[in-house]
Design an enzyme around this catalytic site. Structure first.
Site, PDB file in Angstrom:
ATOM      1  N   VAL B 105      45.465  41.945  43.102  1.00 50.24           N
ATOM      2  CA  VAL B 105      44.380  41.669  43.611  1.00 50.24           C
ATOM      3  C   VAL B 105      42.895  41.730  43.210  1.00 50.24           C
ATOM      4  O   VAL B 105      41.716  40.393  43.802  1.00 50.24           O
ATOM      5  CB  VAL B 105      43.844  42.556  44.927  1.00 50.24           C
ATOM      6  CG1 VAL B 105      46.053  42.913  45.179  1.00 50.24           C
ATOM      7  CG2 VAL B 105      43.733  44.614  43.925  1.00 50.24           C
ATOM      8  N   LYS B 106      42.121  41.355  42.064  1.00 48.10           N
ATOM      9  CA  LYS B 106      41.304  41.463  41.435  1.00 48.10           C
ATOM     10  C   LYS B 106      40.215  41.801  42.521  1.00 48.10           C
ATOM     11  O   LYS B 106      38.945  40.746  42.621  1.00 48.10           O
ATOM     12  CB  LYS B 106      41.713  39.465  40.797  1.00 48.10           C
ATOM     13  CG  LYS B 106      42.941  39.561  39.925  1.00 48.10           C
ATOM     14  CD  LYS B 106      42.469  38.246  39.476  1.00 48.10           C
ATOM     15  CE  LYS B 106      43.680  38.389  38.291  1.00 48.10           C
ATOM     16  NZ  LYS B 106      44.983  38.013  38.292  1.00 48.10           N
ATOM     17  N   ARG B 107      40.492  42.957  42.887  1.00 43.71           N
ATOM     18  CA  ARG B 107      39.006  43.635  43.710  1.00 43.71           C
ATOM     19  C   ARG B 107      38.183  44.019  42.609  1.00 43.71           C
ATOM     20  O   ARG B 107      38.679  44.419  41.660  1.00 43.71           O
ATOM     21  CB  ARG B 107      39.927  44.619  44.554  1.00 43.71           C
ATOM     22  CG  ARG B 107      40.612  44.497  45.444  1.00 43.71           C
ATOM     23  CD  ARG B 107      40.351  42.057  46.341  1.00 43.71           C
ATOM     24  NE  ARG B 107      41.350  41.765  47.733  1.00 43.71           N
ATOM     25  CZ  ARG B 107      42.100  41.324  47.905  1.00 43.71           C
ATOM     26  NH1 ARG B 107      42.280  40.178  46.602  1.00 43.71           N
ATOM     27  NH2 ARG B 107      42.741  41.284  48.851  1.00 43.71           N
TER      28      ARG B 107
END
Lengths: 314, 314
Positions: B105-107
């Site tokens: 998700v690379k949040r």
């Protein structure tokens, strides 16, 4: 083009305020929550519907005063699919009310993956030739850690669909300096990102010497903001950190150019939950009016200082 | 604890392969797509159901061979709520089959916002005391550009819910060096991030000298990977870029420690769409078997080289 529509709204409404739609369930008036739980239960649906009811009244209370809203998607994502449906509905209602919607999604990935995010939030998704909108936003925030591969993909849709993006340059949080302030070859990392943003900004210039490629520059770092205004003369700044995070009108004044353009200032908590302030004259039933009053107060602060400095744009 | 469950799976299955569930609609077998469009139409629902049908067969074809899957959320987000529902169902099925699920998700955001992302993907969402799971994943990928404020919020849930995270350190894409390779005070940015990751990793150590705080290190930069293995001795590496992006077994071998532990290698396209390869013996009806065969071939490549180098962990 996104930036021209933004500037037109700013001039018409005499306002450079963006209301950050960051719903915090425990701060939403009790009567809204309780009604929603009665109808849907104490679950994701109940929470999401309370958020939607709250947002509706906020938007209806302030839309004529501001150019744009900035929903922070994390506050919807935490309520799962139901929360994201409220995000969609909120974005749509804001657009119907003539507002520009800046999705604060901070996405960014390798090329082909960024293309998918771009389809999701800026462009359209292709299903066998049918072009469908997944999330209705006019611009998004973007994380630059992966470099140009990533930005390039968003850029395509910015051109094709006349959308915008705000690249994280210098964020408003306390540890933003840990990486962003490091010095490499005589330049800070945020200055190097600013240089990239400036280059991309030239690809999508509007009518007022500004581009649809903007930058996120925190209100909490006024010195850096002044420097960044110089480094990115064609990029609109999206400025978080005003109010609850500590930024004041004086702190953000250098984000504006001599014409009083160049920046939109975001405030979330101070507006949405103005009814909860210690000395508030509003009860929770009147949270919408409290929010409207908070916007007017903020507008007075910012426009007052712009006027004082001869940066009047209206 | 996440990392111990991961290592247990790796040892049991003699495999350090992660299958990247990155559905690309135009590469999904035609018979699946057409059936889905007949039932739901050429719309987001039709696309999302085709993806779900495809993923189901992929998972059922490979689950006994691999420790984990890594769905890339962008490829679901582009199909809106319907796509994200397929993401949820895919994560749940994988967990039911005993797999660990790494949500790519690379949040990453400022503190309170990262907390909301963390609730969404690692912890639980609180609705008036009811604790509800929004998206069912065991670990996620995280973007470090905002610094420790952000990582700290994910860390809480990693401890409380025994989850994991992989922080982007050196990504696999061509322009990853634009920021990540810059030198500040004698150190590359990715080395400075590696140092942060190493510090956080000490907070959640498992039984095998590894932590639930890992790092993303691209297969396409073998020299950097070797260096990073030394800088983050307690962090598991999630290694993208194998296969379609150009990484080979030789390129990733230094991501492993002397025991043959320390890295999981992701492959997406080469496995999911193995049936489409020029010399494939499989027809599109047999895409599951083709994927299984591709996993076995990759396992042979990697385990063969580990054996050759005396890094046998099984």
């Amino acid at each position: 083009m996104f930036v021209d529509r933004l500037i037109q709204q700013i001039k018409e409404k005499k306002s450079n305020i963006v209301v950050g739609l960051d719903p915090r369930l425990d701060m939403i008036p009790k009567h809204i929550r309780e009604k929603s739980y009665r109808m849907y239960g104490k679950n994701l649906r109940g929470a999401a519907e309370a958020i939607w009811t709250f947002n509706k009244e906020i938007i209806e209370s302030v839309y004529d005063l501001i150019p744009a809203v900035k929903p922070q998607i994390a506050f919807y994502e935490q309520y799962g699919l139901e929360g994201l449906e409220s995000y969609q509905k909120t974005c749509r209602l804001a657009q119907e009310k003539g507002l520009l919607v800046i999705g604060d999604v901070k996405r960014g990935d390798i090329g082909t993956t960024s293309k998918a995010y771009s389809d999701a939030h800026l462009g359209l998704t292709d299903v066998e030739g049918e072009r469908i909108e997944a999330f209705p936003t006019d611009a998004i925030t973007v994380n630059p850690y992966l470099g140009d591969d990533c930005l390039k993909e968003f850029m395509k849709d910015i051109v094709d669909y006349e959308k915008g993006m705000f690249v994280l340059v210098k964020t408003s949080n306390p540890t933003s300096g840990q990486l962003q302030d490091l010095e490499a070859g005589g330049k800070r990392i945020y200055e190097i990102v600013a240089h990239l943003v400036h280059q991309w900004s030239r690809e999508m210039m509007g009518a007022h010497q500004y581009s649809s490629v903007g930058a996120v520059v925190g209100a909490t770092y006024p010195e850096q903001a002044k420097n960044l205004r110089r480094l990115m003369p064609t990029s609109y700044f999206l400025v978080p950190g005003y109010g609850a995070q500590g930024g004041t009108a004086k702190d953000i004044i250098d984000c504006f150019d001599e014409r009083g353009l160049g920046a939109i200032i975001n405030s979330s908590r101070d507006i949405l939950y103005a009814y909860q302030k210690e000395n508030s004259e509003y009860k929770e039933q009147n949270f919408g009016r409290a929010a409207r009053n908070a916007v007017l107060k903020m507008q007075e602060e910012i426009n007052g200082l712009l006027l004082e400095q001869g940066k009047q744009y209206w």
